[in-house]
Design a protein around this motif. Structure first.
Motif, PDB file in Angstrom:
ATOM      1  N   LYS A  52      43.757  45.310  36.350  1.00 20.91           N
ATOM      2  CA  LYS A  52      43.138  43.991  36.267  1.00 20.91           C
ATOM      3  C   LYS A  52      43.532  43.347  34.941  1.00 20.91           C
ATOM      4  O   LYS A  52      43.356  43.942  33.881  1.00 20.91           O
ATOM      5  CB  LYS A  52      41.623  44.135  36.369  1.00 20.91           C
ATOM      6  CG  LYS A  52      41.149  44.544  37.750  1.00 20.91           C
ATOM      7  CD  LYS A  52      39.957  43.729  38.153  1.00 20.91           C
ATOM      8  CE  LYS A  52      39.410  44.032  39.541  1.00 20.91           C
ATOM      9  NZ  LYS A  52      40.288  44.704  40.479  1.00 20.91           N
ATOM     10  N   MET A  57      39.756  39.848  34.975  1.00 22.63           N
ATOM     11  CA  MET A  57      38.554  40.495  34.471  1.00 22.63           C
ATOM     12  C   MET A  57      38.445  40.225  32.976  1.00 22.63           C
ATOM     13  O   MET A  57      38.886  41.003  32.146  1.00 22.63           O
ATOM     14  CB  MET A  57      38.635  42.009  34.718  1.00 22.63           C
ATOM     15  CG  MET A  57      37.321  42.679  34.454  1.00 22.63           C
ATOM     16  SD  MET A  57      37.514  44.414  34.027  1.00 22.63           S
ATOM     17  CE  MET A  57      38.535  44.325  32.579  1.00 22.63           C
ATOM     18  N   LEU A 385      31.166  45.476  34.485  1.00 24.76           N
ATOM     19  CA  LEU A 385      32.353  45.799  35.275  1.00 24.76           C
ATOM     20  C   LEU A 385      32.099  45.537  36.759  1.00 24.76           C
ATOM     21  O   LEU A 385      32.952  45.000  37.469  1.00 24.76           O
ATOM     22  CB  LEU A 385      32.722  47.266  35.037  1.00 24.76           C
ATOM     23  CG  LEU A 385      34.091  47.739  35.497  1.00 24.76           C
ATOM     24  CD1 LEU A 385      35.189  46.923  34.838  1.00 24.76           C
ATOM     25  CD2 LEU A 385      34.260  49.224  35.164  1.00 24.76           C
ATOM     26  N   TYR A 390      33.906  42.374  31.383  1.00 28.79           N
ATOM     27  CA  TYR A 390      33.747  43.489  30.468  1.00 28.79           C
ATOM     28  C   TYR A 390      33.276  42.949  29.134  1.00 28.79           C
ATOM     29  O   TYR A 390      33.659  41.847  28.736  1.00 28.79           O
ATOM     30  CB  TYR A 390      35.108  44.190  30.310  1.00 28.79           C
ATOM     31  CG  TYR A 390      35.035  45.688  30.066  1.00 28.79           C
ATOM     32  CD1 TYR A 390      34.419  46.536  30.989  1.00 28.79           C
ATOM     33  CD2 TYR A 390      35.598  46.246  28.930  1.00 28.79           C
ATOM     34  CE1 TYR A 390      34.373  47.904  30.772  1.00 28.79           C
ATOM     35  CE2 TYR A 390      35.561  47.626  28.710  1.00 28.79           C
ATOM     36  CZ  TYR A 390      34.935  48.443  29.637  1.00 28.79           C
ATOM     37  OH  TYR A 390      34.902  49.809  29.424  1.00 28.79           O
TER      38      TYR A 390
END
Ligand SMILES: Cc1ncc(COP(=O)(O)O)c(C=O)c1O
Lengths: 428, 465
Positions: A52, A57, A385, A390
């Motif tokens: 990712k 992300m 997550l 994050y």
């Protein structure tokens, strides 16, 4: 190839390998069959689909952070004349690379305020290791003082570089302000390593105190810097650093952590003890300006076991990316990006404070900062997550429930607002 | 063939006072030029036109394995799922990277005959240093105090330098007939010896035929055998360091596995070991975990970390693409490289060049240009003259055991026509007026560069000018 074998007067290629004792012949490799270009691309794209990216992300991880790289940087380092060339031993055929590397040295000197820079160590951690060894050679002393709070990977690399010379690495604690205490004393200190901003992201402005370390202890001051921070704050020359190291991430993407670029700069008086390659300006036979590698008697290919370092291949192309980035942004652009980083980081910190995160240090920071989370950092990240994002890096070893955040120009207001909202939700 | 204009320095191109008098910022002056993108591009394109890359022509730089850099390698790394991936992301979000690292380790094990690899070292020398630190840890663990590392006098400078950095005393042994002198080696080996570092084929391009005996002697002395993989391009699929009896190996991905040299770097220098040394490899190790992969830091005997993260990932990925593309035909790479080198050596001999320690070679060979000295011509002069003919010269003055050394490594990628045209140029140069050769280059962007002056008067930044 047949005709070449005929010329050599042999019938089969095997004859050329006859010096390999029969018992040692392996007869081929158990590897998959060769692939077409298209197949290689497909295979690798398919594997990378399991990753990712920052865009898929978003995260607030520190140390190495996402930055916007102008497309022109890519074009410059994609010139085959640069990227396929070897180390510029043949100066006349390498003036382009040599001049660019000379410019890189100049840019690093301007940014850090130091007099000389080399054209790279592998990364900031190995640069620190080399700096410690250099300080040992200059002072003949064995102790290296480092902040207790530093990135543990870097610390581990330093220990490996220090091993051969049996240097002693001594941790110095930080005070309530999050800054390494400077009231140490003792003898046999080769160097004190400080980071600015430090591991907690805090800007160290104790310029007077830092300037006096050498006078007080006879030890060299090694400063670990962030090149972007130097667009806004005094350079390490201002507080009389002797050696400067850092991560030269400008223009170089994260790439899962490498290649990186270890910045290494110093005072000119220590030039002959510096590790790594150095480019100098000189003239050609007709007296016109030209560039070449210089002071090579420090290096392994001449001095062998007595060289200042074993480094040979370095990270030269990353120097070109760094240089191209700085050239494209200029002094104004660099300051702009630095200000934006600082603003964004402060915005994020404020938003987090509003929703119950606390800041353990009441101290000025640049684009990284520490918060204590309402729950364990690891657990927070796990929950985030699950929501496709994050947080920062948990640093429980230094601050209970502590998390180190990194914020750059890539973190838009919307992204930060969304992240904060998500954090509130997952904490609840 | 190269543009011969001169390009001003960046700071000469644009205004550079960098004054920013705002009161709220501590640093008021940032003396860097402010240029437009147009100006910056022009500058760097001009510079690139004054540089010789592999795509410009023949680049037979001995020991450096300047093979063609496949463009495929540049494309695969331009993936956002590499470029925009942070090294400290959760493992579940970097499975692609971990899979690639793990598979690359396995393929390097197959090629070198080792049992385990670490991809962390950033270059060959860094791999050597890693290997020497592991050697240290190995003997410490066994409670043995061994302080010496032996290297042949033909070794690359990084070998002794890396051993020294790891705290060993370096014992250099002479060569005999261009190979390891067995008597000298036996004499040097003792219970003080921690390791013997060797390239095979060695830096003369000669395969050390006595390698079995060497390995046995080193083992009998209780020491480790270290393989400098700079010359691995000669033997892939033919033999392997593991089969030869080496304990530790580094490979230079920027040589054997076709990743670009970048004007000096970045490369990558993975280190492989046999089983008895695996526990000392740097952390983290990439391990299989269930269906996926994980980073394992729990290795109590590991030497720790050698670089910030997991090595030069984008370089590792390029090498991965290279190996996938070649697959089991890597063996043909070595074959071609060896044929090219032997052909070129014989052709150069036929026009009168001297090959000390003459015998069949592997992937490279070393001429001695000492006989030209009576004409007042040195290896350096011939190298510079080759530039005028459009060739990048070979490595000169290395290895140290050959007078006026001229070290040629054509690699597998060159055609017979290219090799022949190189021979023609070399043949022309021997017969040329020595003043022309000594005055070379004549057709480069600059004339012969005065390197001595650069040392005497160190001008190292634009401020010094
Ligand atoms: C024989 C040999 N050993 C070691 C090295 C060092 O490798 P690196 O430049 O990757 O550090 C070289 C590189 O030129 C070499 O030719």
């Amino acid at each position: 190839m047949e005709d070449m074998l005929t010329y050599l007067g042999i019938e089969s290629i095997d004859e050329l390998f006859e010096d390999i004792p029969e018992k040692m012949r392996t007869g081929g490799l158990a590897l998959p069959d060769a692939m077409e270009e298209r197949e290689v691309e497909e295979r690798i794209r398919a594997l990378l689909a399991e990753n990712k990216s920052f865009f898929e992300m978003p995260s607030f991880l520190p140390i190495l952070k996402p930055h916007y790289i102008p497309p022109a940087v890519d074009e410059i380092v994609a010139r085959q004349e640069f990227y396929t060339s070897y180390t510029p031993y043949q100066a006349e055929a390498s003036q382009g690379m040599l001049q660019a590397l000379f410019e890189y040295q100049s840019v690093v000197a301007e940014l850090t305020g130091m007099e000389v820079a080399n054209v790279s160590m592998y990364d900031s951690a190995t640069a620190l290791g080399e700096a410690a060894l250099m300080a040992h050679r200059i002072t003949g002393r064995k102790k290296i003082l480092v902040p207790r709070a530093m990135f543990w990977h870097k610390r581990s690399v330093l220990e490996n570089y220090a091993r051969g010379a049996a240097l002693e690495i001594i941790e110095i604690d930080h005070g309530e302000d999050g800054l390494m205490k400077l009231n140490f004393s003792g003898d046999d200190i080769a160097a004190i390593y400080i980071e600015n901003p430090n591991f907690f992201g805090i800007i160290d402005r104790r310029y007077d105190e830092l300037s006096k370390i050498k006078e007080r202890t006879g030890a060299l001051l090694i400063a670990g810097i962030d090149p972007l921070h130097l667009a806004l704050f005094h350079p390490p020359s201002h507080y009389h650093a002797d050696i400067v190291i850092g991560e030269g991430y400008l223009g170089n993407p994260m790439n899962f952590g490498g290649p990186l670029l270890g910045i290494f700069a110093s005072k000119k008086q220590y030039l002959r003890q510096m590790p790594g390659r150095i480019i100098g300006a000189t003239v050609d036979r007709e007296g016109k300006r030209a560039f070449c590698m210089t002071l090579q008697t420090r290096e392994q290919h001449i001095r062998r076991g007595k060289a200042t370092s074993n480094i040979c291949s370095n990270q030269a192309l990353c120097c070109i990316s760094f240089l191209a980035y700085v050239a494209l942004l200029g002094s104004g652009g660099l300051r702009g990006v630095a200000l934006q980083n600082m603003e964004n980081a402060h915005y994020m910190a404020e938003r987090l404070k509003e929703v119950g995160f606390e800041m353990p240090f009441d101290a000025p920071f640049f684009n990284e900062f520490v918060v204590t989370c309402p729950l364990e950092g690891k657990e927070l990240n796990k929950r985030l997550l699950a929501r496709g994002m994050y947080g920062g890096l948990p640093i429980d070893r230094y601050v209970a429930k502590g998390m180190l955040f990194g914020v750059t120009e890539m973190h838009t207001r919307e992204l930060m607002d969304e992240a904060v909202e998500t954090m509130v939700e997952v904490v609840a | 063939m190269m543009a011969s204009h001169r390009e001003p320095l960046l700071n000469e191109l644009g205004k550079r006072d960098g004054e920013h008098p705002e009161t709220d910022v501590e640093r008021k002056k940032l003396p860097l030029p402010d240029l437009t993108e147009r100006e910056v591009m022009k500058h760097f394109i001009h510079l690139s036109q004054m540089n010789y890359g592999i795509d410009c022509g023949f680049y037979p730089l001995g020991s450096c394995t300047m093979k063609y850099n496949m463009k495929l390698l540049e494309r695969v790394v331009k993936n956002e799922r590499v470029v925009q991936v942070h090294p400290l992301q959760d493992e579940s979000t970097v499975q692609g990277c971990l899979h690639i690292l793990h598979h690359l380790e396995q393929m390097l094990c197959e090629i070198t005959g080792m049992d385990a690899f670490s991809l962390q070292p950033c270059a060959g020398a860094h791999g050597e240093f890693t290997g020497m630190l592991m050697t240290r840890a190995y003997f410490e663990q066994r409670g043995e105090h061994r302080t010496e590392v032996i290297v042949p006098d033909s070794a690359h400078g990084t070998n002794p330098a890396s051993a020294k950095m790891a705290g060993f005393d370096v014992v250099e042994i002479p060569s005999k007939d261009g190979m390891v002198d067995m008597d000298a080696l036996e004499h040097a080996l003792s219970e003080q010896t921690a390791a013997f570092m060797l390239t095979n084929p060695n830096t003369l391009g000669i395969f050390e035929k006595d390698i079995q005996l060497i390995a046995r002697k080193v083992r009998e002395a209780g020491a480790l055998l270290y393989y400098d993989g700079a010359n691995l391009n000669a033997i892939m699929g033919k033999t392997s360091p593991g089969v030869m009896g080496f304990d530790i190996v580094h490979v230079n991905l920027h040589k054997t596995f076709g990743t670009p040299h970048g004007g000096g770097g970045p490369g990558a220098g993975p280190v492989g070991v046999r089983e008895h040394l695996e526990e000392f490899l740097p952390v983290p190790r990439v391990v299989r975990q269930g269906e996926g992969y994980a980073l394992d830091y729990e290795r109590p005997r590991s030497i720790g970390k050698m670089s910030m993260f997991y090595g030069n990932f984008a370089v590792l990925l390029r090498a991965y693409a290279y190996i996938l593309r070649k697959g089991n035909s890597l063996q043909e790479v070595s074959e071609r490289a060896v044929v090219n080198a032997n052909y070129l050596m014989e052709r150069l001999r036929s026009v009168g060049y001297d090959v000390p320690f003459y015998r069949r070679r592997m992937h490279e060979f070393v001429l001695s240009l000492a006989s030209l000295k009576k004409k007042g011509v040195r290896a350096l002069d011939v190298a510079k003259r080759l530039l005028d003919y459009g060739f990048h010269p070979p490595t000169i003055y290395f290895p140290l055991i050959v007078e006026e050394a001229f070290m040629v490594e054509p690699t597998e990628d060159e055609s017979r026509e290219t090799l022949d045209s190189f021979v023609n140029a070399m043949d022309t140069i021997v017969h040329e007026d020595e003043n022309i050769v000594r005055g070379a280059p004549h057709r480069m962007p600059v004339k012969r560069v005065n390197e001595g002056q650069a040392v005497r008067n160190a001008i190292l930044t634009w401020k010094d000018l």
